[in-house]
Design an enzyme around this catalytic site. Structure first.
Site, short mmCIF file in Angstrom:
data_model
loop_
_atom_site.label_atom_id
_atom_site.label_comp_id
_atom_site.label_asym_id
_atom_site.label_seq_id
_atom_site.Cartn_x
_atom_site.Cartn_y
_atom_site.Cartn_z
N ASP A 9 0.88 -1.16 0.00
CA ASP A 9 0.00 0.00 0.00
C ASP A 9 0.92 1.21 0.00
O ASP A 9 2.08 1.14 0.39
CB ASP A 9 -0.95 0.00 1.21
CG ASP A 9 -2.12 0.97 0.99
OD1 ASP A 9 -2.05 1.78 0.03
OD2 ASP A 9 -3.09 0.95 1.76
C1 BGC Z 1 -4.90 3.48 0.14
C2 BGC Z 1 -5.03 2.49 -1.00
C3 BGC Z 1 -4.82 3.20 -2.32
C4 BGC Z 1 -3.48 3.89 -2.30
C5 BGC Z 1 -3.17 4.65 -3.57
C6 BGC Z 1 -3.61 4.29 0.05
O1 BGC Z 1 -3.60 5.30 0.97
O2 BGC Z 1 -4.96 2.81 1.37
O3 BGC Z 1 -6.28 1.87 -0.95
O4 BGC Z 1 -4.94 2.29 -3.36
O5 BGC Z 1 -3.44 4.82 -1.24
O6 BGC Z 1 -3.98 5.76 -3.69
#
Ligand code: BGC
Length: 745
Positions: A266
């Site tokens: 993530d």
């Molecule tokens: C979120 C993810 C997301 C990623 C990219 C993170 O903060 O938890 O779900 O895909 O950011 O935007």
């Protein structure tokens, strides 16, 4: 003769060329060769620098390919309800493109409420086509974290509380998306069930709950959906961050389930070089190195899986074993996506995608209550309808965190009703309450000015005055996508409706007996006024076609058939995590880690309600229709089974006056077990559409896994011989048909 030579040449020329091409084509480019052979070949040709480059980001959402060898850059994007607008190379701010306005599909909570796996497939396909047009090869979604508490700010992006329902809905989404050559990146693996302190929470959970409740949807995404990507979660489990977790990634995901895709961190979820190298992470994205504080010209060089890893390899600290394994997986992803020459062309905002959005919304909206059959609205008789509430006009596709979109259009509920009733019924509006007047996310703005300085009593006064003169009052309330509501990054602070809405709703119900409340949210809210308000509809976050879909259901063009994908508890006291004070956990000394023990174990959602015999406001699986159904004549393929395989047949009849769809739900109960088991668990379901008077036999099958629990002693699934009961009905609190069978050795 000359003609013959020419025509022979024309016929044979392509063969001639292709045989030359086949001879000179490197193996990795030769599509006739097996995938793994092509990967081996590409791997052999890559330099160390190139290998390091492909395992970490080069911009907010992209990673480099291998240009020298003809592998294009890999573009990812959120996910999961539409394709997020492009952001600047190294900033979250939107790039301001003019070709990135998308179709916003209904949130995954709504999709799941349709209880229709084939709709999930269509959703994935439609999203894949939008992604292709936008040049994205990995969609960051779908999310399948279990709804453990109604306070979780991101529940709206997930697939409810039940492992079987989520499993059956996630697999076709992944298949549909990937059938277009766009990878799913199923998130957030694992145990990311709340938002507050998501980087610090260390989840403590029994192996049983882990396997029975929190992992099955991921397992289905991998084993049935054949997902090409998985995103590690921010939080910790067994004291290791989930983006590089020996147990969840190496052991369960890769070894036990045989996952052959990439594990993506993530954004900013990697924290340690050694763990990033060894514990299953394949691609690192979003690590917070802003270039300035790190004193480097390219922040991405400072990622764990970047220069420091390369240096450590060169210094002999690591062999290239782990690196080769990561690159191998990345190459597999390339061949499945960017290098896949079979990929179709994409198209954005097509009428077919809007049609998908409408279908999903139409089948996902849940009619929770309809006393006196207030709904559908009798358009022939009504003269004036009053619409009340901020959520009748507020755009919901902007906000909520990373799932925020730039929709080509978003039809508000008020607009939808006005359009539908134009020339027939007068539609008036009163604001009723003021909630969140903001409307921007990363530079995308709704352009709405929602400011209203009036006091709560003025707003309620105006609405009540108008309600007295209306034939129907439709309130659109609930939550929104602002911080501490249905929004990433934080959890809700309470289950009650914000902005004094309870007062407004009670006052309107008193003023007009035909009051309908439509709740816009991805979570349950307390409803202390259910006795006063005759009709209640769960309207989710429906995206581009929200207003149109809601109007169709309210006036009866579409007969509602959605069923709740989670239990709607009367209060937080009726939720295991809260009753046991097991949310959000306790800080350890030093305040770096917060231990969150899932003390309720496997008793999540209806499993807890059954255990404690509490009555939720609305049960899991509940949802009404404008017609009625009768379930009868439950039959079973056998009374005894050795392998657990049984088929149950039940007759479903539409006993009302209009066409509609019913979801037949089959729950299993282990009557005697060596461990504590839930009273019942959903193990099969089927949605059927029937004309008035029509009936159909519906078959529901189960297997050994449906009878099993996770045995902590043997670390495996175990079905114990003995008596079981199946309960069949149309909601978890309405299962009138029962049958017994025996599992024998
Ligand atoms: C979120 C993810 C997301 C990623 C990219 C993170 O903060 O938890 O779900 O895909 O950011 O935007």
């Amino acid at each position: 003769m000359k003609r013959l030579i020419v025509s022979l040449f024309i016929i044979h020329f392509p063969l001639f060329v292709s045989s030359i091409a086949a001879q000179s084509l490197p193996v990795y480019l030769d599509e006739t060769k097996p995938l793994e052979q092509r990967i081996d070949d590409a791997l052999r040709r890559m330099t160390l620098d190139e290998k390091i480059a492909v395992i970490h980001a080069q911009s907010k959402f992209s990673s480099p390919g291998v240009k020298r060898l003809g592998f294009p850059d890999l573009w990812t994007d959120d996910g999961p309800h539409g394709v997020r607008p492009d952001v600047l190379w190294d900033e979250w701010e939107q790039a301001g493109q003019t070709n990135d306005s998308c179709v916003a599909f209904p949130a995954l909570t709504c999709l799941t409420a349709s209880w229709n796996p084939s709709l999930s497939r269509l959703y994935g396909e439609s999203l894949g086509e939008e992604a292709l047009y936008r040049g994205k090869s990995v969609m960051l979604g779908p999310g399948v974290n279990i709804n453990r508490t109604p306070l979780n700010g991101r529940n709206f992006e997930y697939m409810g509380e039940d492992p079987l329902l989520a499993s059956q809905m996630v697999a076709p989404y992944v298949q549909g998306l990937q059938s277009k050559g766009v990878a799913a990146c199923v998130k957030h693996y694992a145990l990311n069930n709340d938002e507050e302190y998501r980087h610090q929470v260390n989840v403590i959970v029994s192996d049983r709950a882990l396997h029975e409740i929190y992992l099955p949807a991921f397992e289905a995404a991998v084993k049935e959906g054949h997902a090409w990507g998985i995103m590690g979660a921010y939080n910790l489990y067994k004291d290791e961050h989930n983006c590089h977790n020996q147990y969840t990634l190496n052991k369960i995901l890769k070894q036990d389930w045989g996952f052959d895709g990439v594990v993506v961190s993530d954004w900013g979820g990697a924290h340690d070089l050694d763990q990033a190298v060894k514990n299953g992470l394949d691609m690192e994205f979003g690590t917070w190195t802003d270039g300035l504080t790190m004193g480097a010209t390219n922040a991405y060089d400072n990622y764990y899986l970047s220069r420091q890893y390369e240096k450590a390899i060169l210094e002999g600290k690591y062999t290239t074993k782990e690196l080769e394994e990561k690159v191998r997986r990345v190459l597999r992803l390339f061949f499945r996506t960017t290098m896949n020459r079979e990929r179709p062309y994409g198209f954005l905002c097509s009428e077919s995608h809007y049609e998908t959005a409408r279908q999903v919304a139409g089948q996902g909206i849940v009619l929770l209550q309809n006393r006196g059959n207030v709904l559908p609205i009798r358009t022939g008789q009504a003269k004036r309808i009053l619409v009340v509430g901020e959520n009748a006009i507020k755009m919901m596709t902007v906000g909520g965190g990373s799932s925020s979109l730039k929709a080509q259009h978003e039809i508000s509920p008020l607009q939808g009703l006005k359009d539908r009733l134009k020339g027939k019924v007068e539609v008036d509006y009163a604001r009723g309450y003021v909630g969140d007047v903001g409307g921007s996310y990363n530079g995308v703005t709704t352009g709405q000015d929602l400011k209203d300085e009036r006091s709560a009593s003025e707003l309620i006064g105006e609405a009540v005055g108008k309600a007295l003169k209306a034939d129907y009052v439709i309130i659109f309330g609930g939550l929104n996508k602002a911080d501490y509501q249905d929004c990433e990054g934080h959890d809700r602070k309470q289950m009650e409706l914000p902005y004094d809405q309870d007062k407004l709703i009670t006052a309107l119900a008193k003023a007009n007996k035909n009051t309908i409340y439509v709740n816009i949210s991805g979570n349950a809210v307390t409803m202390p006024w259910t006795k006063e308000v005759p009709a209640i509809v769960q309207g989710w976050f429906l995206g581009s076609e929200a207003g149109r879909a809601l109007a169709s259901v309210l006036v009866g063009d579409v007969n509602p058939s959605g069923k709740l994908p989670f239990t709607w508890p009367a209060s937080l006291a009726d939720v295991g995590a809260h009753a046991l004070d097991a949310f959000p956990g306790t800080w350890r000394e030093g305040k770096k880690v917060i231990d969150e023990e899932y003390k309720e174990g496997i008793f999540v959602g209806y499993r807890w309600a059954d255990l404690k015999k509490t009555r939720p406001t609305f049960a899991f699986g509940h949802g009404l229709s404008y017609t009625t159904f009768e379930l009868s004549n439950l039959r079973q393929s056998a009374k005894e089974t050795r392998d657990g395989r049984l088929t149950f047949t039940v007759n479903v009849r539409n006993t009302g006056e209009r066409e509609g769809a019913e979801v037949v739900q089959l729950y299993v109960s282990d009557l005697k077990a060596s461990v504590e088991r839930p009273l019942k668990e959903l193990k099969a379901f089927r949605k059927v559409t029937l004309k008035p008077g029509e009936s159909q036999d519906v078959q529901l099958s189960i297997d050994r896994r449906a009878l099993s629990f996770w045995d902590e002693a043997s670390n495996n699934w175990k079905a114990e011989q003995g008596d079981f009961q199946v309960l069949v009905g149309n909601a978890s609190d309405n299962t009138p048909l029962k049958a017994k069978f025996r599992l024998v050795e």
